[in-house]
Design an enzyme around this catalytic site. Sequence first.
Site, PDB file in Angstrom:
ATOM      1  N   LYS A 263       5.243   9.488   8.409  1.00  0.00           N
ATOM      2  CA  LYS A 263       4.989   8.985   9.770  1.00  0.00           C
ATOM      3  C   LYS A 263       6.010   9.477  10.801  1.00  0.00           C
ATOM      4  O   LYS A 263       5.925  10.609  11.238  1.00  0.00           O
ATOM      5  CB  LYS A 263       4.907   7.461   9.749  1.00  0.00           C
ATOM      6  CG  LYS A 263       3.888   6.967   8.695  1.00  0.00           C
ATOM      7  CD  LYS A 263       2.933   5.964   9.220  1.00  0.00           C
ATOM      8  CE  LYS A 263       2.070   5.374   8.142  1.00  0.00           C
ATOM      9  NZ  LYS A 263       0.658   5.413   8.399  1.00  0.00           N
TER      10      LYS A 263
ATOM     11  N   TYR B 285       0.860  -1.182   0.000  1.00  0.00           N
ATOM     12  CA  TYR B 285       0.000   0.000   0.000  1.00  0.00           C
ATOM     13  C   TYR B 285       0.893   1.227   0.000  1.00  0.00           C
ATOM     14  O   TYR B 285       1.814   1.325   0.808  1.00  0.00           O
ATOM     15  CB  TYR B 285      -0.896  -0.001   1.243  1.00  0.00           C
ATOM     16  CG  TYR B 285      -1.762   1.222   1.398  1.00  0.00           C
ATOM     17  CD1 TYR B 285      -2.841   1.450   0.550  1.00  0.00           C
ATOM     18  CD2 TYR B 285      -1.511   2.151   2.404  1.00  0.00           C
ATOM     19  CE1 TYR B 285      -3.651   2.573   0.705  1.00  0.00           C
ATOM     20  CE2 TYR B 285      -2.320   3.274   2.567  1.00  0.00           C
ATOM     21  CZ  TYR B 285      -3.384   3.479   1.715  1.00  0.00           C
ATOM     22  OH  TYR B 285      -4.182   4.585   1.862  1.00  0.00           O
TER      23      TYR B 285
ATOM     24  N   ASP C  51       9.306   2.429  -0.583  1.00  0.00           N
ATOM     25  CA  ASP C  51       8.338   3.144   0.235  1.00  0.00           C
ATOM     26  C   ASP C  51       8.659   2.796   1.687  1.00  0.00           C
ATOM     27  O   ASP C  51       8.301   1.723   2.174  1.00  0.00           O
ATOM     28  CB  ASP C  51       6.916   2.718  -0.151  1.00  0.00           C
ATOM     29  CG  ASP C  51       5.855   3.369   0.731  1.00  0.00           C
ATOM     30  OD1 ASP C  51       6.220   3.942   1.781  1.00  0.00           O
ATOM     31  OD2 ASP C  51       4.665   3.279   0.379  1.00  0.00           O
TER      32      ASP C  51
HETATM   33  N1  HOZ Z   1      -0.621   3.303   6.283  1.00  0.00           N
HETATM   34  C1  HOZ Z   1      -1.613   3.410   7.295  1.00  0.00           C
HETATM   35  C2  HOZ Z   1      -1.866   2.093   7.928  1.00  0.00           C
HETATM   36  N2  HOZ Z   1      -1.656   1.017   7.096  1.00  0.00           N
HETATM   37  C3  HOZ Z   1      -2.816   4.015   6.789  1.00  0.00           C
HETATM   38  C4  HOZ Z   1      -3.545   4.775   7.812  1.00  0.00           C
HETATM   39  C5  HOZ Z   1      -4.781   5.338   7.199  1.00  0.00           C
HETATM   40  O1  HOZ Z   1      -5.095   4.998   6.047  1.00  0.00           O
HETATM   41  O2  HOZ Z   1      -5.437   6.107   7.865  1.00  0.00           O
END
Ligand code: HOZ
Length: 425
Positions: A267, A144, A239
Amino acid sequence: MIHTHSHSAFAAAKKRIPGGVNSPVRAFRGVGGEPFFVDRASGSRIRDVDGNEYIDYVGTWGPAILGHAPRVVIDAVKATAERGVSFGIPNPLEIEMAELICQWVPSIEKVRMVNSGTEATMSCIRLARGFTKREKIIKFEGCYHGHVDSLLVKAGSGALTHGEPDSAGVPAAFADLTITLPFNDVAALRSVFMREGSKIAAVILEPIPANAGLYFPREGFLELLRQQCSEYGALLIFDEVMTGFRVARGGVQERSGVTPDLTALGKVIGGGLPVGAFGGRADVMDQLSPDGPVYQAGTLSGNPLAMAAGLAQLREMERVNGWQKLEQLGAMLEEGTREALRKTKRDFVFHRVGSMFCLFFAKGEIHNLADAQRSDRTAFAAFFHRCLDAGVYFAPSQFETGFISLAHSEQDIARTAEVVAEALG
Ligand code: HOZ
């Protein structure tokens, strides 16, 4: 536990905010029930509007590496705010941040700040296309990279949890330029490069995928990616939004010794304020406007509060050698979880790297999305709610990663292991 105030807040939120949340993973759809609304958070604890307190392993989805509301970050933000909260013209904190990133992250020679991980990956893709003058990109199933159009194809995190790994609203023409492969599949990677190598602008991946649970590259996989990208003139993009400054000071690239051309960050780097960054080889980064033809911009990029918060958090990690302590806490949680699994005779898979972890409700080995999807999501949901009721908050989805912070005490971890054993039992 009583959730009267959270329940009314959620009812009010749903009237004005789609799904009642500003990001889908918060909606608890992967586990059922309703989210709690937060009143405040401090250290390892988060307290909801009904006064219930939880040991928190979400850590605002990764940024809270020192725990919630650390003194150093609050002081830095307050002092900086007194001088102005946004300028839209360079400020010296941006140089301090850029210097620190370039010193710590092995592959980064130049860096630009943005406001989220999504912006960081989106900008990496555009830059890679501009630099190589090619259009296709390779991504991996279950990885993701934020909600970027061309990357919302077989995506992880909320897209996976809510069963929409290919989002509506992404033009087919965009998705057609994205080739998706199973993670760790050497043969598939080689064959796609053989077939389309000259058209591929970049390969983007989470070098430790952490948005479909948590699994690891097999030995040699990252090295092969590096070799194939170099051979065919494609850029390798890591990433490291989740792993950066967390699995090591310099992220997965420091641990693995594999050097990408571009890296997306977010983050931890913002200390809890909205921040992302992307950086890499100077010759590639120099293609960005105003020096080069690839346009990328942002009113709030390099915002002084975000820079101050991020710098304070990163310097504190360095001062206390936080990565070593996180490794110890992570090992303790791993031991406690494995003991709980033994006691309850469950042969589920537990993965951990430093302070990141995932308990898959599945047996056998997990190396890719298809393996992760063997997990029993109903059993996970029941486990999640038992833990929450006992005061331990894990991410509300089987396909997310847990985070330990420096504020977690050994007592917190011991209590968590007890709760996990009871919830599995
Ligand atoms: N990358 C975050 C957790 N996998 C995403 C948090 C979100 O989409 O709010």
